[in-house]
Scaffold this motif. Structure first.
Motif, short mmCIF file in Angstrom:
data_model
loop_
_atom_site.label_atom_id
_atom_site.label_comp_id
_atom_site.label_asym_id
_atom_site.label_seq_id
_atom_site.Cartn_x
_atom_site.Cartn_y
_atom_site.Cartn_z
N HIS A 7 0.83 -1.21 0.00
CA HIS A 7 0.00 0.00 0.00
C HIS A 7 0.86 1.26 0.00
CE1 HIS A 7 -3.56 -2.39 0.56
NE2 HIS A 7 -3.05 -2.95 1.66
N ARG A 8 1.97 1.20 0.73
CA ARG A 8 2.86 2.36 0.77
C ARG A 8 3.52 2.59 -0.58
NH1 ARG A 8 5.87 1.95 6.64
NH2 ARG A 8 3.97 1.97 7.88
N LEU A 9 3.91 1.51 -1.27
CA LEU A 9 4.51 1.66 -2.60
C LEU A 9 3.49 2.21 -3.60
CD1 LEU A 9 6.72 -1.55 -2.91
CD2 LEU A 9 7.46 0.81 -2.61
N THR A 10 2.25 1.77 -3.49
CA THR A 10 1.20 2.30 -4.37
C THR A 10 1.00 3.79 -4.12
OG1 THR A 10 0.13 0.15 -4.30
CG2 THR A 10 -1.18 1.98 -5.10
N ALA A 11 0.99 4.19 -2.87
CA ALA A 11 0.84 5.62 -2.54
C ALA A 11 2.03 6.42 -3.05
CB ALA A 11 0.69 5.79 -1.03
N ALA A 12 3.24 5.87 -2.92
CA ALA A 12 4.42 6.56 -3.42
C ALA A 12 4.37 6.69 -4.94
CB ALA A 12 5.68 5.83 -2.99
N ALA A 13 3.88 5.65 -5.63
CA ALA A 13 3.76 5.72 -7.09
C ALA A 13 2.76 6.79 -7.49
CB ALA A 13 3.36 4.36 -7.65
N ASP A 14 1.67 6.93 -6.74
CA ASP A 14 0.69 7.97 -7.03
C ASP A 14 1.29 9.37 -6.85
OD1 ASP A 14 -1.18 6.04 -7.59
OD2 ASP A 14 -2.13 6.12 -5.59
N ILE A 15 2.07 9.53 -5.81
CA ILE A 15 2.72 10.82 -5.54
C ILE A 15 3.69 11.15 -6.67
CG2 ILE A 15 4.35 12.00 -4.01
CD1 ILE A 15 2.98 10.50 -1.68
N LEU A 16 4.47 10.15 -7.11
CA LEU A 16 5.41 10.38 -8.21
C LEU A 16 4.68 10.72 -9.50
CD1 LEU A 16 8.10 7.64 -7.55
CD2 LEU A 16 8.34 10.11 -7.28
#
Length: 129
Positions: free
Chosen positions: A67-76
Motif C-alpha cells: 500500500h505504501r509503494l502504491t501511494a508513493a507511485a501515485d505521488i510520483l
C-alpha cells in the motif's frame, strides 16, 4: 656454561621431526572431519538464511509495504504531471520547451554531462596547480 656439542645435537633433534608411519591416514581423517564440518556449516547457514528470508517476508507483508509503494507511485505520478505543466507556464520562448522533438530526459542528460565536464575541468586544473 652450555656444551656446544649438546646444543648442536639438541638443535638437530628438534629440526628433524621423526616420520610417523600413519601420517597419510591421519591426514585423511582430518580432511574427512573438516569436510564434514563444512557440509554441516553450509546446511546451517542455508537454513538460517531461509528462516531470515521468511521473517523478512512476514515483516514486509505485515507492514503494508504494498500500500505504501502504491501511494508513493501515485505521488510520483502527480509530481510528473506537475513538472510536465511547468513549460506551459513559462514566459516567452521558454514556453516552447514542451514542443521540442526530444523529451525532457535528454535535457537532464545534457545538464548532467555539463556538470560532469565541469567537475573534470576543475579536477584537471587543480592537478595542474
Amino acid at each position: 656454561m652450555s656444551d656446544p656439542a649438546f646444543e648442536m645435537r639438541l638443535q638437530k633433534l628438534f629440526s628433524e621431526s621423526p616420520a610417523c608411519s600413519d601420517a597419510p591416514l591421519f591426514a585423511a581423517e582430518v580432511e574427512a572431519r573438516l569436510s564434514r564440518g563444512w557440509a554441516l556449516r553450509r546446511v546451517l547457514i542455508g537454513a538460517g538464511g531461509a528462516v531470515g528470508g521468511l521473517v523478512a517476508v512476514v515483516q514486509i507483508a505485515g507492514a503494508g509495504l504494498g500500500h505504501r509503494l502504491t501511494a508513493a507511485a501515485d505521488i510520483l505520478a502527480d509530481a510528473r504531471r506537475s513538472i510536465l505543466q511547468i513549460p506551459a507556464k513559462l514566459p516567452g520562448p521558454l514556453a516552447d520547451l514542451g514542443q521540442l522533438p526530444f523529451g525532457s530526459e535528454a535535457l537532464w542528460l545534457v545538464a548532467g554531462l555539463a556538470v560532469l565536464a565541469g567537475a573534470l575541468l576543475a579536477s584537471r586544473s587543480l592537478e595542474e596547480i
